[in-house]
Design an enzyme around this catalytic site. Sequence first.
Site, PDB file in Angstrom:
ATOM      1  N   ARG A  53       4.691  -1.767  10.299  1.00 57.41           N
ATOM      2  CA  ARG A  53       5.591  -2.524  11.164  1.00 57.41           C
ATOM      3  C   ARG A  53       6.492  -3.503  10.426  1.00 57.41           C
ATOM      4  O   ARG A  53       7.708  -3.508  10.607  1.00 57.41           O
ATOM      5  CB  ARG A  53       4.800  -3.347  12.203  1.00 57.41           C
ATOM      6  CG  ARG A  53       4.472  -2.619  13.459  1.00 57.41           C
ATOM      7  CD  ARG A  53       3.119  -3.064  13.947  1.00 57.41           C
ATOM      8  NE  ARG A  53       2.136  -2.669  12.973  1.00 57.41           N
ATOM      9  CZ  ARG A  53       1.572  -1.465  12.972  1.00 57.41           C
ATOM     10  NH1 ARG A  53       1.864  -0.614  13.911  1.00 57.41           N
ATOM     11  NH2 ARG A  53       0.706  -1.118  12.039  1.00 57.41           N
ATOM     12  N   THR A  54       5.876  -4.354   9.591  1.00 55.46           N
ATOM     13  CA  THR A  54       6.675  -5.427   8.984  1.00 55.46           C
ATOM     14  C   THR A  54       7.737  -4.842   8.063  1.00 55.46           C
ATOM     15  O   THR A  54       8.906  -5.244   8.099  1.00 55.46           O
ATOM     16  CB  THR A  54       5.752  -6.397   8.220  1.00 55.46           C
ATOM     17  OG1 THR A  54       4.638  -6.700   9.053  1.00 55.46           O
ATOM     18  CG2 THR A  54       6.465  -7.671   7.849  1.00 55.46           C
ATOM     19  N   LYS A  81       2.534  -1.399 -15.037  1.00 53.78           N
ATOM     20  CA  LYS A  81       2.580  -1.527 -16.515  1.00 53.78           C
ATOM     21  C   LYS A  81       2.247  -2.949 -16.940  1.00 53.78           C
ATOM     22  O   LYS A  81       2.474  -3.325 -18.080  1.00 53.78           O
ATOM     23  CB  LYS A  81       3.988  -1.150 -17.007  1.00 53.78           C
ATOM     24  CG  LYS A  81       4.373   0.282 -16.702  1.00 53.78           C
ATOM     25  CD  LYS A  81       5.761   0.585 -17.272  1.00 53.78           C
ATOM     26  CE  LYS A  81       6.718   1.012 -16.195  1.00 53.78           C
ATOM     27  NZ  LYS A  81       8.101   1.106 -16.647  1.00 53.78           N
ATOM     28  N   ARG A 102       5.457  -9.129   0.697  1.00 52.82           N
ATOM     29  CA  ARG A 102       4.052  -9.070   1.152  1.00 52.82           C
ATOM     30  C   ARG A 102       3.200  -8.870  -0.093  1.00 52.82           C
ATOM     31  O   ARG A 102       3.474  -7.992  -0.922  1.00 52.82           O
ATOM     32  CB  ARG A 102       3.815  -7.933   2.131  1.00 52.82           C
ATOM     33  CG  ARG A 102       2.314  -7.759   2.397  1.00 52.82           C
ATOM     34  CD  ARG A 102       2.029  -6.821   3.519  1.00 52.82           C
ATOM     35  NE  ARG A 102       2.397  -7.413   4.794  1.00 52.82           N
ATOM     36  CZ  ARG A 102       2.096  -6.866   5.973  1.00 52.82           C
ATOM     37  NH1 ARG A 102       1.418  -5.741   6.021  1.00 52.82           N
ATOM     38  NH2 ARG A 102       2.452  -7.435   7.096  1.00 52.82           N
ATOM     39  N   HIS A 130       1.313 -15.320   7.956  1.00 54.25           N
ATOM     40  CA  HIS A 130       2.235 -14.213   8.263  1.00 54.25           C
ATOM     41  C   HIS A 130       3.281 -14.812   9.212  1.00 54.25           C
ATOM     42  O   HIS A 130       3.279 -14.537  10.417  1.00 54.25           O
ATOM     43  CB  HIS A 130       1.452 -13.087   8.928  1.00 54.25           C
ATOM     44  CG  HIS A 130       2.173 -11.776   9.004  1.00 54.25           C
ATOM     45  ND1 HIS A 130       3.534 -11.649   8.803  1.00 54.25           N
ATOM     46  CD2 HIS A 130       1.720 -10.521   9.279  1.00 54.25           C
ATOM     47  CE1 HIS A 130       3.882 -10.371   8.949  1.00 54.25           C
ATOM     48  NE2 HIS A 130       2.797  -9.672   9.228  1.00 54.25           N
TER      49      HIS A 130
HETATM   50  N1   CP Z   1       1.639  -6.615  12.149  1.00 50.49           N
HETATM   51  C1   CP Z   1       1.736  -6.172  10.880  1.00 50.49           C
HETATM   52  O1   CP Z   1       1.853  -6.978   9.931  1.00 50.49           O
HETATM   53  O2   CP Z   1       1.694  -4.809  10.730  1.00 50.49           O
HETATM   54  P1   CP Z   1       1.852  -4.037   9.359  1.00 50.49           P
HETATM   55  O3   CP Z   1       0.672  -4.396   8.488  1.00 50.49           O
HETATM   56  O4   CP Z   1       1.914  -2.590   9.709  1.00 50.49           O
HETATM   57  O5   CP Z   1       3.126  -4.528   8.695  1.00 50.49           O
END
Ligand code: CP
Length: 314
Positions: A53-54, A81, A102, A130
């Site tokens: 999603r993100t 590496k 992320r 998040h």
């Molecule tokens: N909600 C969320 O962070 O989903 P993903 O891990 O798929 O990005």
Amino acid sequence: NKHIVSVSQFSRNELHLLFTVAQEMRLGVEREGCLDVLKGRVLCLMFFEPSTRTSSSFDTAMKRLGGQTVLISEAHSSTQKGESLEDTIRTLDQYGDAIVLRHPSDESANTAAKFSDRPIINAGNGSREHPTQAFLDLFTIREELGTVNGLTITFTGDLRYGRTVHSLCELLKHYNVTIQLVSPASLALPDKVRQTLKSRSQLGVVSTELTPEIIAKTDVLYCTRVQKERFEDPQLYEQVKNSLVVDNATLKHAKQNMIVMHPLPRNAEIAREVDDDPRAAYFRQMKYGMFVRMALLALVMTPVEEGKRRFSIV
Ligand code: CP
């Protein structure tokens, strides 16, 4: 600077500006499909942990704003590496206009912000935060229920490692809400966060079971996945992985105008039968996320003078 590292950077007014722009984005997409707000700009998407999603909503958000994206995953990067996070960030800083990151390390977003002149947007740092998920969660509540104030929000599942819960609890300081906590004892909300809720007089019932009484009071049931990847002891995960499951029988006790949310992905914590209940908001929640990320990118990547004109930034 315009780094988005933590939700704690945001005032209530800034949140409401974000939501107003997100509503403009929604109307713009519904009317035109794609806009040209970020035409000619490039967004680097650096995902060093799995994401559906993100990553894809930032990708589509940037493209719907007329910009372009570059995706860097850990498996195909020079991290393999031995390159450090600092050097990877310094590299992307030369190419893109902003970096979405992320990373499994709690410190990653702050480290990246130190080494980048371009805006860093935290898309999940370890089990800490998040922020963009919390923004879209609040936007979802506002769109679905009209307001956040006065609601009872029940968090269930992995409250210990669930970074979306940590960020949302922090943002809820701007609202008058009651927060109920339901989790196995080993996955309880960290003490520090729980004490903060208590000091704000927002803490309601704390329980290891999702009882009919708890459900009956709930306006927003926010479910989370037990985060297998954060457990050091796999046996401990096995013991708790299916300890809380929401199904149609659970929702028999719920209000008609409540909603069920989940940041997704889910495992067994929401039964598939719940998907057909109109109160299941978790797929709509994903769509709201794209509008919120469009708004955030536009606000972060638009030069200040132009932003003032376009989005009434004061
Ligand atoms: N909600 C969320 O962070 O989903 P993903 O891990 O798929 O990005």
